[in-house]
Scaffold this motif. Structure first.
Motif, PDB file in Angstrom:
ATOM      1  N   ALA A 193       0.820  -1.208   0.000  1.00 35.59           N
ATOM      2  CA  ALA A 193       0.000   0.000   0.000  1.00 35.59           C
ATOM      3  C   ALA A 193       0.855   1.260   0.000  1.00 35.59           C
ATOM      4  O   ALA A 193       0.478   2.279  -0.585  1.00 35.59           O
ATOM      5  N   ILE A 194       2.014   1.209   0.638  1.00 37.27           N
ATOM      6  CA  ILE A 194       2.892   2.383   0.678  1.00 37.27           C
ATOM      7  C   ILE A 194       3.644   2.543  -0.634  1.00 37.27           C
ATOM      8  O   ILE A 194       3.764   3.668  -1.162  1.00 37.27           O
ATOM      9  N   LEU A 195       4.144   1.431  -1.188  1.00 35.74           N
ATOM     10  CA  LEU A 195       4.997   1.520  -2.373  1.00 35.74           C
ATOM     11  C   LEU A 195       4.209   1.673  -3.667  1.00 35.74           C
ATOM     12  O   LEU A 195       4.661   2.346  -4.595  1.00 35.74           O
ATOM     13  N   SER A 196       3.049   1.024  -3.758  1.00 36.46           N
ATOM     14  CA  SER A 196       2.324   0.993  -5.029  1.00 36.46           C
ATOM     15  C   SER A 196       1.965   2.375  -5.562  1.00 36.46           C
ATOM     16  O   SER A 196       2.195   2.654  -6.743  1.00 36.46           O
ATOM     17  N   PRO A 197       1.420   3.301  -4.764  1.00 41.04           N
ATOM     18  CA  PRO A 197       1.111   4.623  -5.320  1.00 41.04           C
ATOM     19  C   PRO A 197       2.345   5.389  -5.793  1.00 41.04           C
ATOM     20  O   PRO A 197       2.264   6.187  -6.728  1.00 41.04           O
TER      21      PRO A 197
END
Length: 307
Positions: free
Chosen positions: A154-158
């Protein structure tokens, strides 16, 4: 745990009732016959085939594209023109769902393949070589197991959204292979002292080739079953991430984004939520039925596979 060196002689050769001749059957034919005798597996295969064909061929046959908008039909219920109704901005829900199925199926399949290959390679190497290689590889497995994968994705994907959905595939695969790798390691430890492995070692075959040609093929049944079941897990994981805005990013869509867009209007306009959510349930159900059928067909000791 499934380790098969060869089919049972009773399964592999059967006498012909008319001629008395013994006919041999390949392993694939045996598995296919067992799956065909299982009505749940047949239903899952048919359902998965229909959904896959619909996702691939549907957009070419349906008059509306997922990027098109009908400015004369806002929040319209299902009709002959818009089969699943329309959204708040005039997008066709059926077209969006077809595109979402394409993306969800593709992501689920890619994640399952990558994670299964990783698990097979790491688990087999750790179990066969042992020693420091085993400790190093299992330390990495344990580290990934304790990390909060959903939160990290969730932190890396955006932050990586401009690089496409393959980044999401890689992130899901990285956090989806560790349990399988531990099982593969245990199975490999039981295989490495078997006669066929020792014979290959005495013949001077390099250790990597022994792992690749002799160990992993004997784990194929387990890996195939695990990979099939992993598809549904990956689809659910992607849908959950996309639902919260951390997965597939606009302007592209997946079933998770379509469901998220209709969640707030689920009560007054249920078609926005019910149709894409129903397709997601059907896909996961079909994949799980096929996975269960593969397990029963590949495992001679299974009560259902022996029917």
């Amino acid at each position: 745990m499934l380790i098969h060196e060869a089919p049972s002689p009773h399964d592999e050769a059967r006498p012909d009732a008319r001629t008395g001749e013994v006919r041999s059957h390949s392993r694939g034919a045996l598995v296919a016959r067992r799956m065909a005798r299982n009505p749940e597996t047949v239903a899952g295969l048919l359902l998965l085939a229909v959904l896959t064909v619909l996702a691939l061929a549907g957009p070419a046959l349906y008059p509306w594209d997922y990027g098109q908008k009908d400015f004369t039909a806002f929040l319209r219920p299902p009709s002959a023109e818009h089969w699943f109704g329309t959204t708040q901005i005039g997008s066709d829900v059926f077209a969006l769902s077809l595109r979402g199925m394409q993306k969800s199926l593709l992501i689920g399949l890619l994640v399952a393949v990558v994670s299964t290959v990783l698990a097979a390679a790491v688990g087999a190497c750790a179990g066969y070589f042992g020693g420091w290689a085993d400790r190093l590889l299992m330390w990495q497995v344990d580290l990934l197991l304790v990390l909060p994968g959903f939160l990290i994705i969730a932190i890396l994907s955006p932050k990586l959204r401009e690089r496409g959905f393959l980044i999401l595939v890689g992130l899901l695969a990285i956090f989806g292979w560790m349990i399988t790798a531990r099982v593969v390691r245990g199975l490999t430890i039981s295989l490495r002292e078997r006669e066929f492995v020792q014979a290959a070692r005495y013949m001077g075959i390099p250790a990597p080739l022994i792992v690749l040609r002799h160990v992993i093929p004997h784990l194929a049944s387990f890996l195939i079953i695990d990979g099939a079941i992993s598809v549904s897990g990956a689809i659910i994981a992607e849908a959950g991430l996309s639902f919260f805005g951390f997965g597939v990013q606009p302007p592209d869509v997946s079933l998770g984004t379509v469901i998220a867009a209709g969640a707030s209007e689920a009560v007054p306009h249920p078609w926005l939520f019910a149709f894409p959510a129903g397709l997601l349930i059907l896909i996961v159900l079909a994949v799980n039925l096929v996975g269960d059928g593969l397990r029963d067909a590949l495992d001679p000791a299974s009560a259902r596979g022996a029917r």
